[in-house]
Structures are given as structure tokens and as C-alpha cells.
Write a protein that holds these residues in place. Structure first.
Motif, PDB file in Angstrom:
ATOM      1  N   LEU A 158     -28.219  38.510  30.578  1.00  0.00           N
ATOM      2  CA  LEU A 158     -28.276  39.890  30.077  1.00  0.00           C
ATOM      3  C   LEU A 158     -28.373  40.867  31.238  1.00  0.00           C
ATOM      4  CD1 LEU A 158     -30.820  39.405  27.138  1.00  0.00           C
ATOM      5  CD2 LEU A 158     -28.321  39.408  27.033  1.00  0.00           C
ATOM      6  N   LYS A 159     -27.699  41.995  31.113  1.00  0.00           N
ATOM      7  CA  LYS A 159     -27.734  43.045  32.112  1.00  0.00           C
ATOM      8  C   LYS A 159     -28.306  44.325  31.493  1.00  0.00           C
ATOM      9  CE  LYS A 159     -25.729  40.758  35.485  1.00  0.00           C
ATOM     10  NZ  LYS A 159     -26.421  40.435  36.749  1.00  0.00           N
ATOM     11  N   GLY A 160     -28.875  45.171  32.348  1.00  0.00           N
ATOM     12  CA  GLY A 160     -29.354  46.467  31.882  1.00  0.00           C
ATOM     13  C   GLY A 160     -30.642  46.415  31.084  1.00  0.00           C
ATOM     14  N   VAL A 161     -31.442  45.360  31.264  1.00  0.00           N
ATOM     15  CA  VAL A 161     -32.739  45.266  30.573  1.00  0.00           C
ATOM     16  C   VAL A 161     -33.770  46.057  31.369  1.00  0.00           C
ATOM     17  CG1 VAL A 161     -34.569  43.715  29.802  1.00  0.00           C
ATOM     18  CG2 VAL A 161     -32.175  43.023  29.601  1.00  0.00           C
ATOM     19  N   PRO A 162     -34.575  46.928  30.719  1.00  0.00           N
ATOM     20  CA  PRO A 162     -35.574  47.728  31.448  1.00  0.00           C
ATOM     21  C   PRO A 162     -36.559  46.861  32.214  1.00  0.00           C
ATOM     22  CG  PRO A 162     -35.330  48.537  29.199  1.00  0.00           C
ATOM     23  CD  PRO A 162     -34.575  47.253  29.276  1.00  0.00           C
TER      24      PRO A 162
END
Length: 545
Positions: A158-162
Motif C-alpha cells: 500500500l502507498k500513501g498511508v498516513p
């Protein structure tokens, strides 16, 4: 002349600890140091890449941060076991301040090194004494959970996880349907292999005393295999990923291109021009780094010195804390010239170094300095703290829980709670009371200004506010020093005893304290050398308040 030469050589050895062991260095030590260094070094590359990822930096910065510590610590370090390099906790802390910017990271390294070196020269190691063990454990437990869960998104692809932990947990589970099958299969397979090999290694301890040479040989092979398990996993996973890329079948999320070769040896940049042309000055970078200039240098020396002391105790040698400050600080200063981010001592790598039989700090020269993540079992830590002192669970829990909001706030909150607990103990010292005709009060600890109001209240309630008023004896044999506030309150207390026509007798005063009280010319001051000699009828039946 000989005495002066001996003193100067002793001072030189203090500044350069390498002189204490280098004249005695031999081939046996060299063989053991090379073995230990290579054993630990085989795990350097995968861990260096992983820690750079935790810090939010391009992966090559984990390798840039790995090699300087071995050379510097060999000359200036006082522990034969400790190796310096990137660590999980330091990487996590840096990620909160450097904003994924290598310029910020490298400049922070230089500033940390300067601060740590200054602390060494000013002998400020006592500041670390105010960070209690429960706070350290609370922080390391929270860091282990944060770092561990932070890798879940990578396993899922997963990309863009806070980054913030609560949001990270939410979005990781929310976006599970977006997981990449290839990443999940490869990640879980590697994780399963690592866990299996780790379990195999732990079972080998039961075979240590086996008389069979065949069993011992097999044990040695498996032990070495388990020690380099991280490197083996990286090599195998790299081969799998490469083979899929060769056949143009893109099923894995790859690291991407990295810089080749060693970084140039040059001072860090003190300003930056961003991609959109904005110039960021040195002052602006300092403002952005903010509390990191205090948290990271302190945590760096705290982690390293705690490790050095632990292994020094285990292997029967002592370390010099201020020299450790200097070694870490100089490593960071020089490391900033090769694009390193802040480093410290590694528990896992130090353990491997020690178990492999390293003989001198020269083992670090043969090591690329990697950190093996040491995951702490939270429940076990809480149980140990609870068994020793139940109240210490409070700063542990505060640090642990607040760290999931922001790690640095967890440390501050834990230190604040520990400080308040310490202040309460200082302001409410334990008093032992005897009550037979006169009130006898024994101070179980020292006497300082936060505690004098409490002591005064106890004396008033047990001697003056009774009918009829009675004299009191204050046993001060635990009191080593007093301050002006204490003297002033004792002066008022003696006046009150005199007004009620009773006495307050001091006993067991140390000469330095007695000298201060005599100089203050307290009204009605009476001192007796020994309570037993002057009050033989006093009962030994006491109670504490």
C-alpha cells in the motif's frame, strides 16, 4: 618526571581508549574480531535499507549511516561490544523531524554530533538520570509496536498511508482490498522463514551441553545460518523480484533506483532550494527541526550508554559515560560528511557481537553496523515493573500510550510524570514516629525545601496541637545538607515550640549541617549527639507516616 609521564599517558588513554588494548592486540583477538564483525556485517545491508525506510529516507542513506561508527568507535569507544549505526528507534524519531528530506537529515546529524560532543566536554551525563527505566521501556515498547505495524502497509504493497499511528492503523485496514497479491505472498513468505529460523535458533540453547561433537558441529552450522537469516532473505527475495522483472512480469513493489557507490566526503548543506524553487535558510531548517535538536541527541546517548552499561556488566568491564558521549558525537559529526543520518548503539547488533566472541572495539571495523530489531514483549515488561514497584507502571503506560500519538511527546510525558512522582517523594519523605512522653520523629531520607512544610506540619500536629503541648526530638542522622528555606522554617518552628514552653531537640546532625544551623543562630536550638544516650527511656515501637 616519571610520575608526570605516567599521568600524561593515563590522560592520553582516557581520551583515546584504543591505547588500553592496542599494545596487547594479537592474532587470536584479530581472528575473533573478524569473525564477529563479518557475522554482524552480513545483516547490515538489509537492515540499513529497512531503517532508512523507517526514517523516510532513500534506502541508500541507511548504508551511508552504517560504516562511520565502526572506525570512530574503535578509537574512542570504551565498550568492546557496542557497535554504532542506524537503529530502529533513532530512525523512527528522525522520521518525525526530517520531513523525508535528506538535507534535513544530514544537517540534523551534524547538529546532534555537536550537541553530544558539547555534552561530553561539559560532563552533562547526569541529565540522563532523570529519564527513568519505566519511561525508557514505555518508549521502546511503543516504538516496537509502531515500527512493527508500520511494515504491514509495505507487506500489503500500500502507498500513501498516513504516518500518524492511529490514522495508519485505520487506513491500513480500510485499504486491505487494495493489497497487491505479489507483495503479500513474498512478504508473508519472508516473514514465515524468519520466524521459523528464529525459533530454530532459540531451541539450540538446549543443546549447548551436549557431549557429541557431531551435535555441536550441526548446532554451529544452524547457529551461523540463523545469524545471517536477514541477509539470506534479502538475497532470495531480490533474486525472485529480479527474475519477474526480467520476464517483464511486474508483480512486486520495488525500491527503485538508488545512488551508486560511496557518497562524496563533503560538509552538509546549511540551506536548501526545493523543487519548486523555494529557498529554505538555515534558520528555517532549525525551526523545522525544533524539539528534535533536544530529543534525538539525548535519546541517542541514552540508548547507546544503556547498552554499553548492560554488556559491560555482563562481560565484567566498565565504561566511561562521558567518553561514550564523545564517541557518539564525533561519529555523528563525521557521519554528516558522508550523508549519514543520526546513529547510536544497537542492542541487537551488540548482542550478536558479544555472543560471537568479539574481543575489542576493532570488531566494529569489520562490521557494516546493522541493527537487529529487538521487539519488547509489553506484558512481560509491565509484569516486571509491577512486581518491583506498582506505581512505576504509571510513567510506563503514559509513555507507551502517548507515543502512539507522537513518539517525542510520549518521552516528554513520561519524563514529566516521573518528575512529578520524584517531586512528590522529595516533598513527602517517610517519617518514623515514636510517641512516649515526647514525640520522636526520624527522617528516613534527606531534608530539602519541598519537604520542610510537611515535616513542620507533622511536628505541630504531634507536639504543639495536643493537650498539653510536649517536646519533640528530630532525628536527623539521614540529613546530609539543608537549604535556606529549611533553616527559615526551622527558625519559625523553634519560636512556636518556645511559645508553648516546650523544646524541639535535634539529634544525629552531621558536622556540616550542625555548622549551618549554629551559624543561623536559631532561637532555642538544642542539639544532642545521640538519641539513645540522651533519651534512654524512649520506646522503639514506631510507626511511619
Amino acid at each position: 618526571m616519571e610520575l608526570a609521564a605516567a599521568c600524561s599517558f593515563t590522560a592520553l588513554r582516557t581520551c583515546f581508549p584504543i591505547l588500553t588494548w592496542l599494545p596487547r592486540y594479537n592474532l587470536t583477538w584479530l581472528r575473533m574480531d573478524v569473525l564477529a564483525g563479518l557475522t554482524v556485517g552480513l545483516t547490515a545491508v538489509p537492515q540499513g535499507l529497512a531503517y532508512a525506510e523507517v526514517a523516510g529516507l532513500p534506502v541508500q542513506y541507511g548504508l551511508y549511516s552504517a560504516f562511520m561508527g565502526g572506525f570512530v568507535y574503535c578509537v574512542f569507544g570504551t565498550s568492546k561490544d557496542v557497535t554504532l549505526g542506524p537503529t530502529a528507534i533513532m530512525s523512527l524519531l528522525c522520521s518525525y523531524y526530517i520531513e523525508r528530506d535528506p538535507v534535513y537529515a544530514v544537517l540534523l546529524t551534524l547538529l546532534c554530533g555537536i550537541i553530544q560532543t558539547a555534552m561530553a566536554f561539559l560532563r552533562l551525563g547526569f541529565l540522563l538520570d532523570f529519564i527513568s527505566y519505566p519511561v525508557i521501556k514505555g518508549f521502546t515498547c511503543a516504538a516496537a509496536v509502531t515500527i512493527g505495524f508500520g511494515q504491514v502497509k509495505n507487506i500489503l504493497g500500500l502507498k500513501g498511508v498516513p504516518r500518524q499511528f492511529v490514522l495508519q492503523v485505520y487506513y491500513t485496514f480500510h485499504r486491505i482490498p487494495e493489497a497487491r497479491v505479489g507483495d503479500v505472498i513474498l512478504g508473508v513468505s519472508c516473514l514465515f522463514f524468519l520466524m521459523m529460523v528464529t525459533m530454530m535458533k532459540s531451541t539450540l540453547r538446549s543443546l549447548e551441553d551436549s557431549p557429541s561433537s557431531l551435535v555441536q558441529a550441526a548446532r554451529g552450522i544452524v547457529w551461523n545460518f540463523a545469524t545471517i537469516r536477514n541477509a539470506l532473505v534479502v538475497i532470495a527475495a531480490t533474486c525472485v523480484a529480479y527474475s519477474t522483472e526480467v520476464i517483464d512480469y511486474h508483480i512486486f513493489t520495488l525500491t527503485g533506483k538508488t545512488a551508486k557507490g560511496l557518497p562524496p566526503f563533503s560538509p552538509p548543506s546549511f540551506s536548501e532550494t526545493t523543487a519548486n524553487g523555494t529557498h529554505v535558510s538555515f534558520n528555517e531548517i532549525l525551526l523545522d527541526l525544533g524539539g528534535g535538536l533536544a530529543v534525538i541527541p539525548l535519546m541517542g546517548v541514552l540508548e547507546s550508554i544503556a547498552i554499553a552499561k548492560a554488556f559491560g556488566s555482563q562481560n565484567n568491564y566498565r565504561i566511561n559515560a562521558n567518553q561514550e558521549f564523545f564517541a557518539i558525537g564525533l561519529t555523528n559529526i563525521l557521519g554528516s560528511f558522508v550523508s549519514a543520518y543520526p546513529v547510536t548503539g544497537s542492542f541487537g547488533r551488540t548482542a550478536v557481537n558479544s555472543q560471537t566472541g568479539v574481543c575489542t572495539p576493532a570488531g566494529g571495523i569489520f562490521t557494516d553496523n546493522v541493527k537487529i530489531l529487538h521487539v519488547v514483549i509489553v506484558i512481560e515488561v509491565v509484569r516486571q515493573i509491577w512486581r518491583v514497584r506498582k506505581l512505576d507502571v504509571l510513567p510506563f503506560l503514559v509513555t507507551f500510550l502517548v507515543s502512539f500519538w507522537e513518539v517525542q511527546y510520549g518521552i516528554v510525558a513520561g519524563v514529566a510524570v516521573s518528575g512529578l512522582m520524584l517531586l512528590y517523594v522529595v516533598s513527602r519523605p517517610k517519617l518514623k514516629m515514636s510517641d512516649h512522653g515526647v514525640a520522636v520523629v526520624e527522617l528516613a531520607s534527606g531534608l530539602h525545601f519541598p519537604a520542610i512544610e510537611h515535616l513542620s506540619g507533622v511536628l505541630r500536629s504531634h507536639a504543639l496541637h495536643v493537650s498539653p503541648p510536649r517536646s519533640a526530638v528530630l532525628d536527623c542522622h539521614h540529613v546530609s545538607s539543608i537549604d535556606y528555606t529549611v533553616v527559615n522554617e526551622l527558625k519559625d518552628l523553634l519560636k512556636q515550640f518556645k511559645l508553648h514552653d516546650v523544646s524541639l531537640v535535634f539529634t544525629g546532625l552531621k558536622p556540616s549541617v550542625l555548622e549551618v544551623l549554629l551559624a543561623a543562630e536559631l532561637p532555642g536550638f538544642i542539639h544532642k549527639d545521640s538519641m539513645e544516650a540522651d533519651f534512654p527511656l524512649l520506646s522503639h515501637h514506631q510507626h511511619s507516616i
